[in-house]
Design a protein around this motif. Structure first.
Motif, short mmCIF file in Angstrom:
data_model
loop_
_atom_site.label_atom_id
_atom_site.label_comp_id
_atom_site.label_asym_id
_atom_site.label_seq_id
_atom_site.Cartn_x
_atom_site.Cartn_y
_atom_site.Cartn_z
N PHE A 230 0.84 -1.16 0.48
CA PHE A 230 -0.24 -0.27 -0.04
C PHE A 230 1.01 1.28 -0.14
CE2 PHE A 230 -2.88 3.67 1.59
CZ PHE A 230 -4.21 2.47 0.90
N PHE A 231 1.96 1.11 1.09
CA PHE A 231 2.88 2.54 1.10
C PHE A 231 4.31 2.19 0.00
CE2 PHE A 231 0.08 2.25 4.81
CZ PHE A 231 0.09 3.95 4.63
N LYS A 232 4.33 3.62 -0.57
CA LYS A 232 6.11 3.00 -1.18
C LYS A 232 7.46 2.90 0.15
CE LYS A 232 4.88 6.88 -4.80
NZ LYS A 232 5.36 8.35 -4.83
N ASN A 233 8.34 2.46 -0.02
CA ASN A 233 9.63 2.49 0.61
C ASN A 233 10.02 3.99 0.80
OD1 ASN A 233 9.67 -0.38 1.59
ND2 ASN A 233 10.62 -0.50 -0.72
N PRO A 234 10.57 4.49 2.04
CA PRO A 234 10.72 5.96 1.99
C PRO A 234 12.04 6.22 1.88
CG PRO A 234 11.17 4.80 4.05
CD PRO A 234 9.72 4.20 3.30
N VAL A 235 12.45 7.17 0.94
CA VAL A 235 14.22 8.16 0.54
C VAL A 235 14.03 8.52 1.35
CG1 VAL A 235 15.19 8.46 -1.25
CG2 VAL A 235 13.84 7.02 -1.61
N VAL A 236 15.59 8.96 2.29
CA VAL A 236 15.74 9.87 2.83
C VAL A 236 17.50 10.12 3.02
CG1 VAL A 236 14.18 9.10 4.84
CG2 VAL A 236 16.34 8.39 4.76
N ASP A 237 17.57 11.54 3.45
CA ASP A 237 18.54 12.19 3.68
C ASP A 237 19.83 10.75 4.12
OD1 ASP A 237 18.40 13.15 1.62
OD2 ASP A 237 18.09 15.35 2.91
N VAL A 261 19.06 6.67 1.04
CA VAL A 261 18.80 6.08 0.99
C VAL A 261 17.51 5.25 1.22
CG1 VAL A 261 18.89 3.84 3.54
CG2 VAL A 261 20.88 5.83 3.49
N LYS A 262 17.21 4.30 1.45
CA LYS A 262 15.77 3.14 0.76
C LYS A 262 15.37 2.64 1.87
CE LYS A 262 14.29 1.90 -3.05
NZ LYS A 262 14.06 0.73 -3.88
N LEU A 263 14.13 3.26 2.99
CA LEU A 263 14.27 2.34 4.04
C LEU A 263 12.92 2.16 3.98
CD1 LEU A 263 14.20 4.79 6.94
CD2 LEU A 263 16.04 4.08 5.96
N ALA A 264 12.58 0.08 4.36
CA ALA A 264 11.83 -0.22 4.07
C ALA A 264 10.38 0.46 5.06
CB ALA A 264 11.98 -2.18 4.83
N ALA A 265 9.51 -0.28 4.22
CA ALA A 265 8.39 0.71 4.85
C ALA A 265 7.63 -0.15 5.71
CB ALA A 265 7.12 1.26 3.56
N GLY A 266 7.57 -2.20 5.24
CA GLY A 266 6.25 -2.74 6.12
C GLY A 266 7.94 -2.81 7.22
N GLU A 323 4.26 7.65 1.67
CA GLU A 323 3.30 8.16 0.94
C GLU A 323 2.87 6.90 0.39
OE1 GLU A 323 5.44 10.08 -2.23
OE2 GLU A 323 6.32 11.94 -0.43
N PRO A 324 1.21 7.17 -0.15
CA PRO A 324 0.61 5.78 -0.60
C PRO A 324 1.19 5.42 -2.10
CG PRO A 324 -1.05 7.00 0.39
CD PRO A 324 0.65 8.48 0.46
N GLU A 325 1.41 4.13 -1.73
CA GLU A 325 2.06 3.32 -3.68
C GLU A 325 0.72 3.48 -3.95
OE1 GLU A 325 4.10 -0.14 -5.76
OE2 GLU A 325 4.43 0.40 -4.01
N VAL A 326 -0.34 3.07 -3.32
CA VAL A 326 -1.49 2.88 -4.35
C VAL A 326 -2.48 3.73 -4.39
CG1 VAL A 326 -4.31 1.85 -3.51
CG2 VAL A 326 -2.38 0.51 -3.38
N ARG A 327 -3.27 4.01 -5.71
CA ARG A 327 -3.80 5.46 -6.53
C ARG A 327 -5.17 6.06 -5.51
NH1 ARG A 327 -2.72 6.88 -12.42
NH2 ARG A 327 -1.12 8.73 -11.43
#
Length: 342
Positions: A230-237, A261-266, A323-327
């Motif tokens: 449902f959600f994107k994996n967040p990308v942070v500094d 760095v990409k983190l795991a939303a799950g 942020e949602p990956e689902v629209r």
């Protein structure tokens, strides 16, 4: 032109949400698309297989459901150009290429949806994105009623992002997608779950492993309605990640370009104690916290409110906004996931 008609959309979305649209078009030719473009004077939404859309309200805008089918192959020496029409099933397209020795998309096996939706999201999984292999996209522009062609660079791909979500949104429809695939097999095994296969793994072994991994993590929407992640994996500094890692040394992460760095939303959702969490007819899946599910006769609004709650809990704990990956779609068109105030 096929006649527009009101339609109940339960079978048209993997969340199995009850909603209806005022008009439903299913064009199968450029001529039909042109006629729809001439007649369209109301908000509309392009719906593929319905595996990445949540109908938040009981009514949607007019729906255009492309019905273009067919696959063409052009030999280019050590590579091959494979073009799939927008309504072709993505997973079946991956199988088609694998069976003929066209390599590069094995890691994208079992991603639900149609070929036409793939560039919009720049679909990706297990270390591979569509942008890695995409040659071009054929797109029908409503205003000029002409077919335009976009190169990989012109698609402005990003993480789960493309020009079709922004400058071109609502202005046309993807008709076909062309991929440039290799005739030489080179496995991509860097992602967790694939490395144990070994460097001599065959394309079939990688394909089967990806299918097995996805089936073990994600519930079948025919048995438990859902839209996958449902959600994107967040990308942070990097500095944000470094601060978080001090408190959570076991946090999974994936280095990206430009000191990000990409983190795991799950994992973030799981750390909030939400895996298996339930609100009435909706909940967070008990085995995969990234998946929101419809346990029965849920409304789209219930799933939207659950997503808000998950977003709120993660932000409170980690100061990260998922942020949602689902629209998300209401009667006027796409909407954002509005944060819940404390």
């Amino acid at each position: 032109m096929n006649t527009p008609q009101a339609l109940q959309l339960n079978p048209e979305n993997s969340f199995s949400i009850s909603s209806s649209c005022p008009a439903f078009y299913s064009p199968s030719s450029i001529e039909e698309l042109a006629n729809i473009a001439k007649a369209m004077d109301k908000p509309f939404y392009v719906l593929g297989a319905g595996t990445n859309t949540l109908f938040v309200n009981n009514v949607t805008p007019a729906i255009i459901h492309p019905n273009f089918h067919g696959i063409e192959v052009k030999d280019c020496g050590d590579r091959v150009l494979v073009s799939g029409q927008s309504a072709e099933n993505w997973h079946e397209f991956v199988q088609f290429c694998l069976n003929r020795g066209y390599y590069g998309i094995e890691n994208l096996a079992l991603i639900p949806g149609s070929i036409g939706a793939a560039p919009v999201q720049n679909i990706g999984a297990y270390g591979v994105e569509l942008a890695d292999v995409l040659d071009s996209v054929s797109w029908f522009e409503f205003s000029s009623q002409t077919l335009r062609h976009f190169t990989n660079e012109q698609c402005h791909f990003g993480y789960r992002d493309s020009i079709f979500k922004h400058a071109l949104f609502g202005k046309g429809i993807i008709v076909s997608v062309t991929l440039s695939l290799s005739k030489t097999w080179q496995p991509k095994l860097s992602y967790q779950g694939l490395a144990q296969l070994g460097a001599d793994a065959s394309a079939e072994q990688v394909f089967n492993q990806v299918v097995q991994l996805r089936q073990s993590k994600l519930p079948d929407p025919k048995e438990l309605p859902n839209a996958g992640s449902f959600f994107k994996n967040p990308v942070v500094d990097e500095d944000v990640f470094n601060t978080l890692q001090q408190s959570y040394p076991d946090m999974p992460y994936y280095p990206q370009r430009n000191h990000q760095v990409k983190l795991a939303a799950g994992w973030l959702i799981d750390q909030c104690g939400l895996k298996g969490y339930r609100q009435g007819n909706v909940g967070v899946h008990q085995h995969q916290a990234l998946v929101l599910v419809n346990y029965g006769q849920a409304s789209g609004r219930e799933l939207y409110q659950l997503a808000q709650y998950v977003q709120q809990q993660v932000k409170q704990k980690f100061a990260i906004c998922l942020e949602p990956e689902v629209r998300l779609l209401d009667s006027a068109g796409l909407i954002h996931l509005t944060e819940v105030n404390n």
